[in-house]
Scaffold this active site. Structure first.
Site, PDB file in Angstrom:
ATOM      1  N   HIS A  95       0.814  -1.220   0.000  1.00 11.81           N
ATOM      2  CA  HIS A  95       0.000   0.000   0.000  1.00 11.81           C
ATOM      3  C   HIS A  95       0.844   1.264   0.000  1.00 11.81           C
ATOM      4  CE1 HIS A  95       0.408  -0.075   4.510  1.00 11.81           C
ATOM      5  NE2 HIS A  95       0.355   1.235   4.339  1.00 11.81           N
ATOM      6  N   ASP A 142      -0.127  -7.660   1.755  1.00  9.08           N
ATOM      7  CA  ASP A 142       0.408  -6.304   1.712  1.00  9.08           C
ATOM      8  C   ASP A 142       1.942  -6.318   1.684  1.00  9.08           C
ATOM      9  OD1 ASP A 142       0.563  -3.577   1.724  1.00  9.08           O
ATOM     10  OD2 ASP A 142      -0.234  -3.298   3.750  1.00  9.08           O
ATOM     11  N   GLN A 231       0.793   5.407  12.697  1.00 13.89           N
ATOM     12  CA  GLN A 231       0.848   6.200  11.470  1.00 13.89           C
ATOM     13  C   GLN A 231       2.249   6.655  11.087  1.00 13.89           C
ATOM     14  OE1 GLN A 231      -1.763   8.856  13.216  1.00 13.89           O
ATOM     15  NE2 GLN A 231      -3.604   7.912  12.438  1.00 13.89           N
ATOM     16  N   GLY A 232       2.676   6.348   9.830  1.00  9.21           N
ATOM     17  CA  GLY A 232       3.939   6.839   9.293  1.00  9.21           C
ATOM     18  C   GLY A 232       5.006   5.793   9.077  1.00  9.21           C
ATOM     19  N   ASP A 233       4.845   4.579   9.641  1.00 15.37           N
ATOM     20  CA  ASP A 233       5.893   3.567   9.510  1.00 15.37           C
ATOM     21  C   ASP A 233       5.466   2.362   8.697  1.00 15.37           C
ATOM     22  OD1 ASP A 233       8.119   4.629  11.011  1.00 15.37           O
ATOM     23  OD2 ASP A 233       6.729   4.590  12.641  1.00 15.37           O
ATOM     24  N   SER A 234       4.462   2.491   7.917  1.00 14.50           N
ATOM     25  CA  SER A 234       4.041   1.391   7.056  1.00 14.50           C
ATOM     26  C   SER A 234       5.215   0.883   6.245  1.00 14.50           C
ATOM     27  CB  SER A 234       2.958   1.859   6.088  1.00 14.50           C
ATOM     28  OG  SER A 234       1.743   1.994   6.754  1.00 14.50           O
TER      29      SER A 234
END
Length: 296
Positions: A95, A142, A231-234
């Protein structure tokens, strides 16, 4: 962690990415993550490290940061994490890069402080391989693999679990998740320095109870109230260091979650030891090619 929701139809612009929030790991107390109008990683709200700590230079040299190309600071251009899987390949979340052109991004490997250009290696991306099942709409798969334009030498890649085994995801085991994600659930704040937190691996039964769409054949979940990726470390790694063994074993890729470090809402990761995950990579020509490159 990220709140799962439908992907937008188009990729955000570089300017929009810099202005928006990112999929990150939080390092603050537990609270509800607010979905920003534009996610820093492009398709979902971001993930940050909750309950973690900043790491000294040289820690986790296999860590990769995905950057949009541009003249701004790397801190502002970073949108996802990743890990060095071989000297030619970086592994991340699908993603993060679905619909992205390889020529628009670059990758740093081995950089702890994003703003320090002297650290690590900077590489262009020659090609992006999104897992074919994710490309067809199955978000449980993913994973994406970035083919680098030049090899990264002198840095040990991560190890992967033996395909089809589950010894490294035994419930209760402690694993580490790292990244440059947002550190404040109320006011977005993205760190320059890499951060990490230890989280407990949970059973598939517990994960399924939290997320009905959880697929135990290709997913694993981890986290506890006050400690989680967010949030932010995908795309960043969930990994374990084994006694008496060199290097680390990456067991997961930061994927999604509900809120940040909330009770009953662990982070969900793509399980890198899944035999099904790697076998089905053959369902696309690009997937077959990268498997040969990796010797899998």
């Amino acid at each position: 962690m990220r709140i799962p929701f439908l992907r937008r139809s188009g990729r955000t612009t570089v300017a929009g990415l810099a202005a928006g929030a990112a999929l990150t790991l939080c390092i603050s107390g537990a609270s509800t993550a607010q979905a920003a109008p534009v996610a820093k990683d492009g398709d979902r709200p971001s993930a940050y490290i909750i309950g973690g700590a900043a790491k000294p230079n040289g820690t986790y040299p296999f860590m990769a940061a995905l950057l949009n190309k541009g003249r701004d600071s790397a801190v502002d251009r970073q949108f996802c994490g990743g890990s060095l899987l071989s000297q030619d390949v970086v592994m991340t979340a699908a993603h993060c890069v679905e619909g992205t052109k390889a020529k628009t991004i670059e990758v740093t490997v081995g950089r702890t402080l994003l703003s320090d250009k002297r650290q690590g290696s900077l590489r262009n991306v020659a090609d992006i391989v999104v897992h074919p099942r994710y490309a067809k709409g199955n978000e449980a798969y993913d994973m994406a693999l970035l083919i680098l334009d030049k090899p990264v030498r002198g840095t040990a890649p991560v190890h992967l679990p033996t395909a089809g085994t589950d010894a490294l995801i035994r419930p209760g085991a402690s694993a580490t998740v790292a990244g440059w994600g947002n550190t404040d659930t109320e006011v977005p704040k993205y760190p320059d320095r890499l951060r990490a937190v230890n989280v407990p691996v949970l059973s598939h039964i517990e994960c399924k109870a939290s997320y009905p769409g959880y697929d135990k054949s290709v997913n694993v979940c981890a986290g506890v109230e006050g400690k989680d990726s967010c949030q932010g470390d995908s795309g960043g790694p969930l990994f374990r260091k084994l006694p008496g063994r060199q290097g680390v074993y990456q067991i997961g890729i930061v994927s999604y979650g509900d809120g940040c470090a909330e009770q009953g809402a662990p982070g969900v990761y793509t399980y890198t030891g899944s035999a099904k995950l790697w076998k089905t990579l053959d369902e696309s020509a690009k997937g077959k090619k990268v498997k040969r490159l990796l010797g899998r």
